[in-house]
Design a protein around this motif. Structure first.
Motif, short mmCIF file in Angstrom:
data_model
loop_
_atom_site.label_atom_id
_atom_site.label_comp_id
_atom_site.label_asym_id
_atom_site.label_seq_id
_atom_site.Cartn_x
_atom_site.Cartn_y
_atom_site.Cartn_z
N GLU A 89 32.02 -4.74 93.05
CA GLU A 89 31.75 -5.90 94.07
C GLU A 89 30.20 -5.77 94.62
OE1 GLU A 89 33.59 -8.60 95.90
OE2 GLU A 89 34.79 -8.10 94.05
N GLY A 136 31.45 -13.18 103.90
CA GLY A 136 32.27 -11.86 103.91
C GLY A 136 33.15 -11.95 102.80
N PRO A 137 34.63 -11.08 103.16
CA PRO A 137 35.61 -11.10 102.29
C PRO A 137 36.39 -12.37 102.45
CG PRO A 137 35.44 -9.22 103.80
CD PRO A 137 34.39 -10.08 104.28
N LEU A 187 29.42 -16.67 88.79
CA LEU A 187 28.52 -15.72 88.97
C LEU A 187 28.11 -14.73 87.76
CD1 LEU A 187 28.28 -13.61 92.48
CD2 LEU A 187 26.60 -15.17 91.34
N LEU A 188 29.50 -14.33 87.06
CA LEU A 188 29.22 -13.48 86.08
C LEU A 188 29.17 -14.04 84.63
CD1 LEU A 188 32.26 -11.17 87.12
CD2 LEU A 188 29.90 -11.11 87.86
N TRP A 226 40.99 -10.68 96.99
CA TRP A 226 39.88 -10.86 97.69
C TRP A 226 38.79 -10.85 97.21
CZ3 TRP A 226 39.96 -11.85 103.14
CH2 TRP A 226 41.24 -11.50 103.82
N ILE A 227 37.57 -11.50 97.47
CA ILE A 227 36.36 -11.21 96.91
C ILE A 227 35.45 -11.35 97.97
CG2 ILE A 227 36.91 -12.24 94.58
CD1 ILE A 227 35.31 -14.50 95.50
N THR A 228 34.12 -11.03 97.66
CA THR A 228 33.15 -10.99 98.63
C THR A 228 32.28 -12.20 98.49
OG1 THR A 228 32.97 -8.66 98.45
CG2 THR A 228 31.38 -9.71 99.70
N ASP A 230 30.40 -5.80 103.69
CA ASP A 230 31.41 -6.71 103.27
C ASP A 230 31.81 -6.31 101.93
OD1 ASP A 230 30.79 -8.78 105.07
OD2 ASP A 230 29.53 -9.89 104.04
N VAL A 231 31.38 -5.50 101.09
CA VAL A 231 31.73 -4.86 99.81
C VAL A 231 32.76 -3.76 100.16
CG1 VAL A 231 30.98 -3.45 98.05
CG2 VAL A 231 29.95 -5.35 98.44
N ARG A 288 28.76 -22.13 93.03
CA ARG A 288 29.55 -20.86 92.65
C ARG A 288 31.11 -21.59 92.25
NH1 ARG A 288 30.28 -15.21 95.14
NH2 ARG A 288 31.68 -14.04 93.55
N ARG A 292 24.43 -9.84 92.15
CA ARG A 292 24.21 -11.18 91.18
C ARG A 292 24.03 -12.48 92.12
NH1 ARG A 292 26.49 -11.87 85.50
NH2 ARG A 292 25.95 -9.58 84.74
N ARG A 295 28.64 -7.62 91.93
CA ARG A 295 28.50 -9.20 92.06
C ARG A 295 27.69 -9.82 93.18
NH1 ARG A 295 33.51 -11.76 90.64
NH2 ARG A 295 34.57 -9.99 90.23
N VAL A 296 27.76 -8.90 94.28
CA VAL A 296 26.87 -9.12 95.42
C VAL A 296 25.32 -9.30 95.14
CG1 VAL A 296 25.97 -8.59 97.76
CG2 VAL A 296 28.41 -8.61 97.39
N ASP A 340 34.71 -16.28 87.25
CA ASP A 340 33.57 -16.42 88.38
C ASP A 340 32.27 -16.71 87.79
OD1 ASP A 340 31.74 -16.06 90.22
OD2 ASP A 340 32.31 -13.82 90.88
N THR A 377 35.84 -5.63 101.59
CA THR A 377 36.55 -6.08 100.65
C THR A 377 37.47 -5.01 99.66
OG1 THR A 377 35.02 -8.05 100.54
CG2 THR A 377 36.35 -7.55 98.50
#
Lengths: 184, 150
Positions: A73, B129-130, B55-56, B147-149, A40-41, B69, A79, A76-77, B53, A44
């Motif tokens: 990325e 996924g993306p 998450l961060l 795009w983000i995952t 996925d990373v 999220r 996290r 991020r994943v 985000d 992306t």
């Protein structure tokens, strides 16, 4: 290649993919992501490049750009923390399974598994650094510095320290493995 | 029976590289997906960048559900706010300023089109996924998020 791809040349894009996917993959795997998350990373990262082709500031450093994107990325994943399995688990399973390497002799496979186990036991930063240093084509220290966000001057010493740890881990694994080998 | 590692650093790195590249090559599916990423280009669209985000931002004492999220994308005068629920399988979103129209949600290799209500709200299914969204912005114009995952 970046300019040609930006103009819509799919062949130039394929060349970029051939040249840099190994590097991007190594970054994601270096952070200990499993196959699904690493895939996925990587995807992306390429999707991001596709949307930024025309605005990339320095097309010559597209490899570093991709790898930096993959690093962010990956973090991020990590996290997000779902779908996560202990680092190296699926790689170790893959190596010891005969399906993965049917033509490789058993002894070689055992050594592969031992090397891989020692590698997976390294701290995350060591794994990430060594994986990136191994990527083909070999990145410059300046690129490695950018990709992993560490000072250029620290890369050489860290590389040496990480490889030393690798040897130590390998030897202690080997010590533990020896009695089993004797029984055989 | 024991194994040895080279004493020389360069040789050791080559050795480990050899083992890992044989044992952990880039999967074909990953190369194929990377090649296919080119077809997802939207040269006609403006990009909305990820501005927030959760998450961060979380400090570990968050009061929200563990799988939730929040993401905010901004671009070309439009803000897209989304809440991912149930670990990302469901999302609710809002366009600010509100605008009626279609939002394409691309996630997990699939595209779903949903419509916004008068307040600019929409809901959609997502998946791992993306992920990105495309918003109509009048004739011949569109805004896509980066795009983000998930």
């Amino acid at each position: 290649m970046v300019e040609r791809a930006a103009e819509g040349d799919a062949r130039a894009w394929s060349e970029l993919v051939q040249q840099y996917t190994g590097l991007v993959w190594s970054v994601a795997r270096g952070y200990g992501l499993d196959t699904a998350d690493a895939s996925d990373v990587v995807q992306t990262s390429w999707l991001r490049l596709a949307e930024n082709l025309t605005t990339l500031r320095d097309p010559d450093r597209v490899g570093a750009w991709l790898a930096t994107t993959a690093r962010r990325e990956s973090l991020r994943v990590l996290r997000r923390g779902q779908r996560q399995i202990p680092s190296g688990m699926d790689l170790a399973a893959q190596i010891t399974s005969e399906d993965a390497q049917p033509d490789v002799p058993v002894l070689r496979r055992e050594r592969d598994a031992a090397v891989s186990h020692a590698f997976q036991g390294l701290p995350a930063l060591c794994r990430a650094l060594l994986r990136v240093l191994m990527s083909d084509p070999a990145p410059s220290y300046a690129e490695v510095s950018e990709v992993l966000d560490m000072p250029v001057g620290s890369i050489g010493p860290r590389r040496a320290r990480c490889l030393d740890r690798m040897r130590t881990a390998f030897e202690s694994d080997d010590e533990r493995a020896r009695p089993i080998e004797v029984v055989r | 029976m024991t194994f040895d590692l080279p004493d020389d650093d360069d040789l050791l790195l080559d050795d480990v590289c050899d083992v890992l590249s044989r044992c952990d090559p880039v999967p074909h599916a990953v190369l194929a997906a990377a090649t296919g990423a080119f077809a997802w280009r939207r040269v006609d669209a403006d990009l909305a960048e990820l501005a927030f985000d959760s998450l961060l931002e979380l400090t570990g004492s968050g009061t929200r559900g563990a799988g939730d999220r929040q993401l905010t994308f901004e671009g070309n005068g439009l803000t897209i706010e989304i809440d991912m629920l149930d670990g990302g399988s469901q999302l609710i979103g809002q366009l600010v300023p509100p605008q009626p129209g279609a939002v394409q949600v691309q996630a997990g290799g699939r595209t779903a089109t949903v419509t916004t209500d008068a307040g600019g709200h929409f809901t959609a299914a997502a998946g791992a996924g993306p992920f990105r969204m495309c918003v109509d912005a009048g004739p011949g114009a569109a805004i896509v998020t980066e795009w983000i995952t998930l």
